[in-house]
Design a protein around this motif. Structure first.
Motif, PDB file in Angstrom:
ATOM      1  N   SER A  97      10.436   9.493   5.558  1.00  0.00           N
ATOM      2  CA  SER A  97      10.180   8.617   6.708  1.00  0.00           C
ATOM      3  C   SER A  97       8.736   8.106   6.778  1.00  0.00           C
ATOM      4  O   SER A  97       8.502   6.955   7.116  1.00  0.00           O
ATOM      5  CB  SER A  97      10.585   9.297   8.017  1.00  0.00           C
ATOM      6  N   PHE A  98       7.778   8.955   6.422  1.00  0.00           N
ATOM      7  CA  PHE A  98       6.378   8.570   6.462  1.00  0.00           C
ATOM      8  C   PHE A  98       6.129   7.295   5.631  1.00  0.00           C
ATOM      9  O   PHE A  98       5.359   6.425   6.014  1.00  0.00           O
ATOM     10  CB  PHE A  98       5.563   9.737   5.881  1.00  0.00           C
ATOM     11  N   ASP A  99       6.842   7.225   4.499  1.00  0.00           N
ATOM     12  CA  ASP A  99       6.669   6.087   3.595  1.00  0.00           C
ATOM     13  C   ASP A  99       7.530   4.893   3.985  1.00  0.00           C
ATOM     14  O   ASP A  99       7.030   3.778   4.092  1.00  0.00           O
ATOM     15  CB  ASP A  99       7.016   6.507   2.157  1.00  0.00           C
ATOM     16  N   VAL A 100       8.817   5.127   4.196  1.00  0.00           N
ATOM     17  CA  VAL A 100       9.717   3.982   4.394  1.00  0.00           C
ATOM     18  C   VAL A 100       9.654   3.421   5.809  1.00  0.00           C
ATOM     19  O   VAL A 100      10.063   2.288   6.048  1.00  0.00           O
ATOM     20  CB  VAL A 100      11.187   4.331   4.034  1.00  0.00           C
ATOM     21  N   GLU A 101       9.119   4.176   6.730  1.00  0.00           N
ATOM     22  CA  GLU A 101       8.968   3.621   8.079  1.00  0.00           C
ATOM     23  C   GLU A 101       7.635   2.908   8.254  1.00  0.00           C
ATOM     24  O   GLU A 101       7.328   2.406   9.336  1.00  0.00           O
ATOM     25  CB  GLU A 101       9.137   4.731   9.128  1.00  0.00           C
ATOM     26  N   LEU A 117       0.800  -1.214   0.000  1.00  0.00           N
ATOM     27  CA  LEU A 117       0.000   0.000   0.000  1.00  0.00           C
ATOM     28  C   LEU A 117       0.834   1.266   0.000  1.00  0.00           C
ATOM     29  O   LEU A 117       0.314   2.349   0.218  1.00  0.00           O
ATOM     30  CB  LEU A 117      -0.924   0.000   1.230  1.00  0.00           C
ATOM     31  N   ASN A 118       2.130   1.109  -0.226  1.00  0.00           N
ATOM     32  CA  ASN A 118       2.955   2.316  -0.318  1.00  0.00           C
ATOM     33  C   ASN A 118       3.894   2.211  -1.508  1.00  0.00           C
ATOM     34  O   ASN A 118       4.801   1.377  -1.537  1.00  0.00           O
ATOM     35  CB  ASN A 118       3.738   2.540   0.976  1.00  0.00           C
ATOM     36  N   GLY A 119       3.668   3.073  -2.489  1.00  0.00           N
ATOM     37  CA  GLY A 119       4.418   3.026  -3.736  1.00  0.00           C
ATOM     38  C   GLY A 119       5.887   3.346  -3.559  1.00  0.00           C
ATOM     39  O   GLY A 119       6.745   2.744  -4.213  1.00  0.00           O
ATOM     40  N   THR A 120       6.187   4.271  -2.659  1.00  0.00           N
ATOM     41  CA  THR A 120       7.589   4.657  -2.452  1.00  0.00           C
ATOM     42  C   THR A 120       8.394   3.485  -1.906  1.00  0.00           C
ATOM     43  O   THR A 120       9.457   3.137  -2.430  1.00  0.00           O
ATOM     44  CB  THR A 120       7.669   5.842  -1.470  1.00  0.00           C
ATOM     45  N   ALA A 121       7.871   2.866  -0.863  1.00  0.00           N
ATOM     46  CA  ALA A 121       8.570   1.727  -0.258  1.00  0.00           C
ATOM     47  C   ALA A 121       8.690   0.598  -1.271  1.00  0.00           C
ATOM     48  O   ALA A 121       9.724  -0.076  -1.365  1.00  0.00           O
ATOM     49  CB  ALA A 121       7.824   1.245   0.979  1.00  0.00           C
ATOM     50  N   ASN A 122       7.652   0.415  -2.068  1.00  0.00           N
ATOM     51  CA  ASN A 122       7.698  -0.674  -3.038  1.00  0.00           C
ATOM     52  C   ASN A 122       8.691  -0.400  -4.152  1.00  0.00           C
ATOM     53  O   ASN A 122       9.389  -1.299  -4.606  1.00  0.00           O
ATOM     54  CB  ASN A 122       6.304  -0.930  -3.617  1.00  0.00           C
ATOM     55  N   PHE A 123       8.761   0.857  -4.553  1.00  0.00           N
ATOM     56  CA  PHE A 123       9.746   1.236  -5.564  1.00  0.00           C
ATOM     57  C   PHE A 123      11.148   0.925  -5.038  1.00  0.00           C
ATOM     58  O   PHE A 123      11.962   0.315  -5.726  1.00  0.00           O
ATOM     59  CB  PHE A 123       9.620   2.730  -5.889  1.00  0.00           C
ATOM     60  N   VAL A 124      11.412   1.330  -3.807  1.00  0.00           N
ATOM     61  CA  VAL A 124      12.743   1.132  -3.225  1.00  0.00           C
ATOM     62  C   VAL A 124      13.067  -0.361  -3.151  1.00  0.00           C
ATOM     63  O   VAL A 124      14.129  -0.810  -3.602  1.00  0.00           O
ATOM     64  CB  VAL A 124      12.831   1.787  -1.827  1.00  0.00           C
TER      65      VAL A 124
END
Lengths: 206, 324
Positions: free
Chosen positions: B194-198, B158-165
């Motif tokens: 931080s909001f995304d990767v944490e 549910l988080n595109g940034t974390a998934n991209f990384v």
């Protein structure tokens, strides 16, 4: 290895055999003790001679296990011309190996012990200072606490021991059927003591 | 329908721009410092052009937009945690005026779900919040259509940034810091990611879903108040500490790592998980996916764009359509 002929069977019924060890509390089943019983399946092959079956059951009784069922296929023979017997027992976890040893020492051929004991597998990846925090100790703790057995491990520590960078290890564990979720929970708890993160599959999935 | 749009970031401006195409009229548009209000219809393009030139959206105060004439308030201000302000007050003000509310801001329904439902119960207005979970993916509507009572779990990426990384790390064998810098250059990650990767962002979405599931078992608002979930109840772990070596080891075994959030009646859990490399959950890039476990339907999966102005605006406008 062919099994040796066994000694003459004890003539008493199996369920009274443990009376021999009545004063040996350590060999009793839980019967009010809090020890948890575990079910096991043992497949044996017996020489087609009188008394063989009873001889094979004696170590089970001697070690304080409860006999749940016996499947004695007298009509069919194993490739070595013996009679396959499947025995379901339950006993405290620490007695099982003793029963197998006794059976073998009596010349009973144990074909398979507990194929079901580790019916499930779960793979996890550990991340942290794995080498510096004594990986073998971590693995031992995981095995001791979770009851799962580590089937294999792959370690990747590209920066080497002593580095600030984290290393990773992939563990494949064999767990009892239906227990993978609790095994993962235990691994998390054990790993947390050493600041190790655990990447596990979703609950209920391997 | 007349829409009051609060928030002129990517989502708010897309809603305002696309509204006419969906047959709606924007009567108020505000950002945090100014507003443009016109009961006869705001000239959205002109207002946004002013903002892009560094000028205020219009002559009005942001509060004027809230008090303006609209049938539904679109709350698209940035998500805030804790008391979820000022978003929550915006929801309250609109509902007290018997207006509908469509949320893109996760705060009010993640942190004060029962209160929002109480305000709604006392109002002629209704509250929808599809855009708060999974961007363009119709998660809430699907759960609702299937009957939340029969849904046991909703989980997903549910988080595109974390998934991209994570997917770049796995595909290129690169380390977290390297990929994050790249994501920031591409505009996929914020300067402060931080909001995304944490895992906070994914957790908020799961908290909202857990509230929807628990609400299905409640017969009263009192019960809902007892069982509602907030971010503080979620178990959250991020992806910051995952080294490239962990992804390599996972890949050797036909697996990969994804930041997976799961909402059940028991609560919310977000963290990196091992998933089969070719499994449903291993979407790549900024793509999101949601899996729904249903008593009779079994497992359903919907994948799509989980962020983006127009994508999220499409979910807002789908909610507006539900109000008609």
């Amino acid at each position: 290895m062919p099994s040796e002929p066994t000694t003459a069977p004890d003539e008493r019924p199996v369920d009274t055999v443990e009376a021999d060890d009545g004063d040996d509390a350590a060999a009793e089943t839980d019967g009010g003790h809090e020890t948890e019983l575990q079910a096991h399946t043992i497949r044996l092959e017996l020489v087609d001679e009188p008394g063989q079956l009873l001889a094979a059951l004696k170590p089970i009784a001697d070690n304080g296990a409860n006999l749940l069922s016996i499947f004695h296929e007298r009509g069919s023979l194993t490739p070595r011309g013996r009679i396959p017997v499947e025995v379901d027992i339950e006993c405290p976890p620490d007695r099982f190996e003793g029963i197998l040893d006794d059976l073998r020492s009596r010349g009973v051929n144990v074909i398979q012990a507990d194929a079901e004991e580790y019916g499930d597998e779960v793979t996890v990846v550990l991340v942290g200072h794995l080498v510096d925090t004594d990986l073998s100790d971590t693995l031992k703790n995981i095995q001791d606490c979770s009851g799962a057995s580590v089937a294999d491990i792959d370690l990747s520590a590209p920066a080497g021991a002593g580095s600030e960078a984290h290393s990773s290890a992939r563990l494949r564990l064999r767990a009892r059927a239906g227990e993978t979720a609790s095994v993962v929970e235990t691994i998390r708890a054990v790993a947390a003591e050493k600041d190790i993160d655990v990447i596990a599959p979703l609950e209920g999935r391997r | 329908m007349k829409l009051g749009v609060l928030g002129a970031g990517a989502v708010g401006r897309s809603v305002a721009t696309l509204a006419p195409e969906y047959g709606h009229e924007v009567t108020a548009l505000a950002d945090s410092s100014a507003a443009v209000v016109d009961a006869g219809g705001v000239d959205v393009d002109a207002a946004l052009a002013r903002k892009d030139a560094g000028d205020p959206l219009g002559d009005a105060e942001p509060g004027d937009a809230l008090a303006g004439e609209y049938d539904a308030l679109v709350e698209a201000t940035p998500t805030t945690l804790g008391d979820a302000e000022p978003g929550f007050s915006h929801v309250r003000a609109a509902l007290e005026r018997d207006r509908h509310v469509v949320l893109a801001n996760k705060g009010p329904v993640a942190e004060r779900y029962a209160e929002v439902r109480e305000l709604e119960a006392d109002s002629a207005g209704e509250v929808y919040f599809e855009a708060t979970v999974g961007g363009a993916i119709p998660v809430c509507a699907t759960v609702d259509d299937l009957g939340a009572k029969h849904v046991s779990a909703v989980r997903g990426v549910l988080n595109g940034t974390a998934n991209f990384v994570l997917s770049r790390m796995a595909a290129e064998g690169l380390d977290y810091d390297h990929v994050l810098a790249e994501a920031q250059d591409l505009g996929v990650a914020e300067a402060d990611p931080s909001f995304d990767v944490e895992g906070t962002d994914a957790a908020l979405k799961c908290v909202i879903l857990a509230n929807v599931l628990r609400e299905a078992d409640c017969d009263s608002l009192d019960e809902l108040r007892e069982v509602e979930v907030t971010l503080a109840d979620a178990e959250v772990e991020g992806i910051r500490d995952i080294p490239g070596s962990a992804l390599e080891l996972a890949a050797e075994d036909g697996r990969t790592v994804r930041l997976v959030g799961e909402a059940t009646r028991d609560g919310v859990n977000v963290g990196p998980r091992l998933v089969p490399e070719n499994g449903t959950l291993s979407v790549t890039g900024t793509r999101n996916i949601v899996e729904i476990d249903h008593e009779y339907a079994g497992e359903l999966a919907i994948s799509g764009r989980g962020a983006g102005g127009e994508e999220t605006a499409s979910a807002v406008l789908a909610d507006v359509a539900r109000l008609e």
